[in-house]
Design a protein around this motif. Sequence first.
Motif, PDB file in Angstrom:
ATOM      1  N   LYS A 165     -23.585 -25.143  59.568  1.00 51.05           N
ATOM      2  CA  LYS A 165     -25.031 -25.135  59.338  1.00 51.05           C
ATOM      3  C   LYS A 165     -25.586 -26.547  59.548  1.00 51.05           C
ATOM      4  CE  LYS A 165     -26.856 -23.729  55.458  1.00 51.05           C
ATOM      5  NZ  LYS A 165     -27.308 -22.990  54.278  1.00 51.05           N
TER       6      LYS A 165
ATOM      7  N   MET B  47     -38.991 -17.372  59.479  1.00 47.93           N
ATOM      8  CA  MET B  47     -37.713 -17.932  59.915  1.00 47.93           C
ATOM      9  C   MET B  47     -37.541 -19.363  59.416  1.00 47.93           C
ATOM     10  SD  MET B  47     -37.522 -16.467  63.787  1.00 47.93           S
ATOM     11  CE  MET B  47     -39.182 -15.925  64.114  1.00 47.93           C
ATOM     12  N   GLN B  50     -32.119 -21.526  57.834  1.00 50.17           N
ATOM     13  CA  GLN B  50     -31.093 -20.673  57.239  1.00 50.17           C
ATOM     14  C   GLN B  50     -31.045 -19.323  57.953  1.00 50.17           C
ATOM     15  OE1 GLN B  50     -29.844 -22.681  54.944  1.00 50.17           O
ATOM     16  NE2 GLN B  50     -31.595 -24.050  55.130  1.00 50.17           N
ATOM     17  N   VAL B  51     -32.205 -18.707  58.104  1.00 47.51           N
ATOM     18  CA  VAL B  51     -32.297 -17.453  58.855  1.00 47.51           C
ATOM     19  C   VAL B  51     -33.030 -17.808  60.145  1.00 47.51           C
ATOM     20  CG1 VAL B  51     -33.259 -15.124  58.893  1.00 47.51           C
ATOM     21  CG2 VAL B  51     -32.317 -16.044  56.777  1.00 47.51           C
ATOM     22  N   GLY B  54     -35.280 -13.924  63.388  1.00 42.95           N
ATOM     23  CA  GLY B  54     -36.015 -13.061  62.478  1.00 42.95           C
ATOM     24  C   GLY B  54     -36.403 -11.725  63.080  1.00 42.95           C
ATOM     25  N   ARG B 188     -19.918 -16.758  61.232  1.00 41.91           N
ATOM     26  CA  ARG B 188     -20.505 -15.930  60.186  1.00 41.91           C
ATOM     27  C   ARG B 188     -19.669 -14.693  59.932  1.00 41.91           C
ATOM     28  NH1 ARG B 188     -26.145 -17.682  59.440  1.00 41.91           N
ATOM     29  NH2 ARG B 188     -26.406 -19.390  60.898  1.00 41.91           N
ATOM     30  N   TYR B 277     -31.306  -5.483  51.672  1.00 41.74           N
ATOM     31  CA  TYR B 277     -30.379  -5.179  52.771  1.00 41.74           C
ATOM     32  C   TYR B 277     -29.514  -3.958  52.452  1.00 41.74           C
ATOM     33  CZ  TYR B 277     -32.063  -9.746  54.050  1.00 41.74           C
ATOM     34  OH  TYR B 277     -32.892 -10.788  54.332  1.00 41.74           O
ATOM     35  N   ILE B 329     -30.483  -9.826  60.264  1.00 38.76           N
ATOM     36  CA  ILE B 329     -31.013 -10.671  59.182  1.00 38.76           C
ATOM     37  C   ILE B 329     -30.030 -10.734  58.016  1.00 38.76           C
ATOM     38  CG2 ILE B 329     -33.031 -11.157  57.744  1.00 38.76           C
ATOM     39  CD1 ILE B 329     -34.113 -10.826  60.428  1.00 38.76           C
ATOM     40  N   GLN B 332     -27.251 -13.078  58.473  1.00 33.98           N
ATOM     41  CA  GLN B 332     -27.590 -14.505  58.341  1.00 33.98           C
ATOM     42  C   GLN B 332     -27.909 -14.886  56.900  1.00 33.98           C
ATOM     43  OE1 GLN B 332     -30.365 -16.093  61.559  1.00 33.98           O
ATOM     44  NE2 GLN B 332     -30.635 -13.902  61.724  1.00 33.98           N
ATOM     45  N   ALA B 333     -28.482 -13.923  56.152  1.00 33.37           N
ATOM     46  CA  ALA B 333     -28.885 -14.234  54.783  1.00 33.37           C
ATOM     47  C   ALA B 333     -27.669 -14.521  53.907  1.00 33.37           C
ATOM     48  CB  ALA B 333     -29.693 -13.076  54.208  1.00 33.37           C
ATOM     49  N   TYR B 357     -35.654 -14.403  53.498  1.00 35.23           N
ATOM     50  CA  TYR B 357     -36.423 -14.223  54.729  1.00 35.23           C
ATOM     51  C   TYR B 357     -37.481 -13.151  54.499  1.00 35.23           C
ATOM     52  CZ  TYR B 357     -37.838 -12.642  59.345  1.00 35.23           C
ATOM     53  OH  TYR B 357     -38.585 -12.275  60.433  1.00 35.23           O
TER      54      TYR B 357
END
Lengths: 258, 401
Positions: A165, B47, B50-51, B54, B188, B277, B329, B332-333, B357
């Motif tokens: 990151k 966005m 971090q995210v 979008g 990720r 989510y 999303i 990424q969250a 987000y």
Amino acid sequence: MSNKDDRPDMKRREFIGKTVLAAGAASVAPGVLLTVAKAGGESRGVSSDVRYGLLIDTNKCADDCTACVDACNRENGIDLVERPKGQSDDDWNAQRPQWIRKVQLKDKQTGEITNLPMMCQHCEFPPCVDVCPTGASFKRADGIVMVDRHTCIGCRYCMMACPYKARSFIHQNVAQQLVNAPRGKGCVESCNLCVHRIDAGDMTTACQEACEKDGHQAIVFGDLKDPDSKLAKLLKTKSSRQIRADLELNTGVRYTNV
Amino acid sequence: MKKTHYSELWCSSPRFWGGLTFLAFIILLGLGATYYMEHQGHWVTGMSNQVVWGLPHVFAIFMIVAASGALNVASIGSVFGGPMYKPLGRFSALLAIGLLAGGLMVLVLDLGRPDRLVVAMTTFNLKSIFTWNILLYTGFFVIVGLYIWTMIDRKVNKYYQVTGYLAFFWRLVLTTGTGSIFGFLVAREAYDAAILAPMFIIMSFSFGLAFFIITLISAYWWAGRTLGELRLAKLKHLLGVFVGAVLYFSMVYHLTNLYITQHHGVERFILLDGGVYSLMFWLGHVLIGSIIPLFLIYSPAFASSRFAIGAASVLVLMGGFLQLYVIVIGGQAFPMNMFPGKEVVTSEFLDGVVASYIPTTAEGLLGIAGIAVAMTMVAVGSRMLKVLPENLEDPKDLEHA
């Protein structure tokens, strides 16, 4: 076109011919000039005989100290980035650029506390470079991973790919910036090991300098390939590790006591 | 079997122009939203660092995935030799081009520097899956364009089969490429799975066919032409198979992750305590996008209900959209696990916490404009080209169908 001449067409052809030639030259010349200019730059360019990196001794990284972060922000004009009017605190924290950040960790089993700065890890095999569609994200011969802000299209795929990151997208208009750290709305950027200093022959980064000045000496910058450098000697004697070593990216930034 | 006659979609002018005006209005809104976002910068969107991708990306990927799937009907006609599908081939190819164009428009207009598109078209890093995709998308336009040509023009009809095979092969590679955008992200935990590529292919079959059914029913209603029950029933049953297959792939993906201890955190997040989510996954993807459509498709009560077919297709699209939202999303969250065995006490950069987000209206308008672009291209294309059969009544000799 002259009326006295019985071959006006020839004149016209000549005219068209010259125009095409001129237009051709005008479109090709800048490319040639650019290539020449670039060639000049590359001839005194960086060498793969060196590889720059950092060693961070987390034991020496103090609890509430943010000297490295502050120095980086000053050095790279990040403190000049203005907060847009009407942006909430949370959004500002999530959207503002950060090249280096302090992280405090606690071991889930033992409760041991560790402090460390996180920044671009300058991988030998950087995922951000692999995924960049235009090649804007690149690694120099001396191991520094950075972004060419002339060819970055702002797709943010590198940010998706980076396991650390480490990258920031510029979410707002940029009013002021420094010559050594060009910045533009809609482009991605990250720590470049103070490349402007290195290219000027300086062998220190802003974060290392600040950490040393504050008496912590938690950050050591140097050439990983030079066996006589302080960095290489320390790495040889101390047990260090890479963050996310499982990815086998061979990072240029190493940590001890994590 | 009777010879199929194709003709331009020719409905009464106020209806046609009214429809186009409506679509143009939506596109204008989207362009206005884009201007706002690009002029201000992305801070006006939900966005962040971090995210980073979008709502526009969810729309774009949704349409790009659906585009390759929309071509399936044509492929079944030419590659697999289904006579019931062959008359629908031209329209299927037109829809595929429209959806891809709409999706790409959204993707490009969400770039930080959309003005540098020419850089992306001229400077290639061949190791990047994005670069492959740029080539795959361009190739798709060319190949599917040629495919329509071989279907419409009798002079080049001899190339129909070979172009059909090429288009089918290309669309499979294209969706593999789209799925791999995520599949190759080692960083990720929600991604980094090879199954994402085939999963995206099967998702494209499902979403593309649902789009196709809706636009086909709309076009025939719009033009007042006949659409046979049997043909719709065939499409419906095919949709049922695809919806089931998506659910199966989704299950395999999550079960695989559940076996790997390292991925328990992200699975718990998506399936159990990820808030919006988890809700989108179970209510959106599983219930709305899969179980209810399967019931509508296979329940004898709705055997001959055209409304049920339309409703099932719309629900498949809604569920599919939410499924992609969870993947893009949600993936990424969930915080990246940079320090296994450690918990992040403090970080200035939101390490170790679920990123927030909240999509903004502007992002939504841009995404919807992409769908409007696709629909406009289909409407204009159907009006200019002979893509739709005048009559899609069921053939008399059903046993050969």
